[in-house]
Design a protein around this motif. Structure first.
Motif, PDB file in Angstrom:
ATOM      1  N   LEU A  39      40.609  42.648  36.933  1.00 11.16           N
ATOM      2  CA  LEU A  39      39.516  43.607  37.148  1.00 11.16           C
ATOM      3  C   LEU A  39      38.434  43.069  38.078  1.00 11.16           C
ATOM      4  O   LEU A  39      37.562  43.822  38.511  1.00 11.16           O
ATOM      5  CB  LEU A  39      38.884  43.984  35.803  1.00 11.16           C
ATOM      6  CG  LEU A  39      39.771  44.748  34.835  1.00 11.16           C
ATOM      7  CD1 LEU A  39      39.102  44.842  33.472  1.00 11.16           C
ATOM      8  CD2 LEU A  39      40.083  46.124  35.377  1.00 11.16           C
ATOM      9  N   ASN A  40      38.466  41.770  38.379  1.00 14.16           N
ATOM     10  CA  ASN A  40      37.434  41.173  39.214  1.00 14.16           C
ATOM     11  C   ASN A  40      37.375  41.863  40.579  1.00 14.16           C
ATOM     12  O   ASN A  40      38.384  42.022  41.258  1.00 14.16           O
ATOM     13  CB  ASN A  40      37.685  39.675  39.388  1.00 14.16           C
ATOM     14  CG  ASN A  40      36.510  38.974  40.033  1.00 14.16           C
ATOM     15  OD1 ASN A  40      35.364  39.273  39.726  1.00 14.16           O
ATOM     16  ND2 ASN A  40      36.789  38.055  40.928  1.00 14.16           N
ATOM     17  N   GLN A  41      36.165  42.295  40.938  1.00 15.97           N
ATOM     18  CA  GLN A  41      35.874  42.975  42.204  1.00 15.97           C
ATOM     19  C   GLN A  41      36.547  44.346  42.328  1.00 15.97           C
ATOM     20  O   GLN A  41      36.741  44.853  43.422  1.00 15.97           O
ATOM     21  CB  GLN A  41      36.218  42.094  43.409  1.00 15.97           C
ATOM     22  CG  GLN A  41      35.464  40.778  43.431  1.00 15.97           C
ATOM     23  CD  GLN A  41      33.950  40.958  43.311  1.00 15.97           C
ATOM     24  OE1 GLN A  41      33.355  41.787  43.987  1.00 15.97           O
ATOM     25  NE2 GLN A  41      33.323  40.182  42.435  1.00 15.97           N
ATOM     26  N   LYS A  42      36.878  44.944  41.185  1.00 12.25           N
ATOM     27  CA  LYS A  42      37.438  46.301  41.165  1.00 12.25           C
ATOM     28  C   LYS A  42      36.361  47.277  40.700  1.00 12.25           C
ATOM     29  O   LYS A  42      35.491  46.947  39.898  1.00 12.25           O
ATOM     30  CB  LYS A  42      38.632  46.388  40.192  1.00 12.25           C
ATOM     31  CG  LYS A  42      39.750  45.428  40.497  1.00 12.25           C
ATOM     32  CD  LYS A  42      40.558  45.912  41.663  1.00 12.25           C
ATOM     33  CE  LYS A  42      41.806  45.082  41.771  1.00 12.25           C
ATOM     34  NZ  LYS A  42      42.110  44.554  43.014  1.00 12.25           N
ATOM     35  N   LYS A  43      36.458  48.502  41.196  1.00 13.47           N
ATOM     36  CA  LYS A  43      35.541  49.556  40.759  1.00 13.47           C
ATOM     37  C   LYS A  43      35.975  50.034  39.378  1.00 13.47           C
ATOM     38  O   LYS A  43      37.148  50.348  39.175  1.00 13.47           O
ATOM     39  CB  LYS A  43      35.550  50.716  41.750  1.00 13.47           C
ATOM     40  CG  LYS A  43      34.439  51.695  41.555  1.00 13.47           C
ATOM     41  CD  LYS A  43      34.409  52.683  42.709  1.00 13.47           C
ATOM     42  CE  LYS A  43      33.103  53.421  42.720  1.00 13.47           C
ATOM     43  NZ  LYS A  43      33.031  54.327  43.870  1.00 13.47           N
TER      44      LYS A  43
END
Length: 161
Positions: A73-77
């Motif tokens: 999920l890192n750097q995901k909207k």
């Protein structure tokens, strides 16, 4: 206010893992609370997933170990729902903590780092005691100086979940 809230979290983050402390864990929803617990919703990031992080004591602090689904999920909207903890004065907030459970004390952190997300929004979000829905880019933090595990940047308030 940020200093006070994060100070409490930072002090607790330095406690050895074998000693339970208030403010650690995903949070406890008091059955006497006037607010209903958050319900899982499709398309909204699950607090149970965020709280699946484990920690280990290293040099007098807790270091998070994130499972692969959380790292992905890192750097995901993402969209996430939660309860606001204001960090600025006023009824409109651009910087606040989002909690998995409602606060019961103005000076207490209701959950550990796995139950909190620091949020920075582009437009102010009106403070409310009711749950709010926020969308933005999630940062998974492995070495935050305040002991936080999650941050949303460029967020926007979407209103009530």
């Amino acid at each position: 206010m940020l200093g006070l809230a994060l100070c409490c979290a930072g002090v607790q983050a330095q406690v050895p893992a074998q000693v339970p402390a208030i403010g650690q864990g995903p949070g406890y929803h008091d059955p006497r609370s006037p607010f209903k617990p958050l319900q899982e919703r499709e398309g909204v990031l699950s607090w149970s997933l965020l709280s699946s992080v484990s920690t280990k004591a290293e040099k007098n602090r807790l270091v998070p170990t994130f499972p692969a689904p959380v790292q992905a999920l890192n750097q995901k909207k993402v969209k996430v729902q939660g309860f606001m903890m204001p960090l600025e004065p006023g009824d409109k907030q651009r910087h606040f903590l989002l909690s998995s459970v409602p606060t019961s004390c103005s000076f207490c952190v209701p959950a550990g780092a796995e139950g909190l997300i620091e949020v920075f929004t582009q437009q102010p979000v009106r403070y409310t005691l009711e749950p709010v829905l926020v969308e933005g880019v999630l940062a998974v933090l492995s070495d935050d100086p305040y002991g936080l595990f999650y941050r949303i940047n460029g967020g926007q308030g979407l209103g009530a979940p």
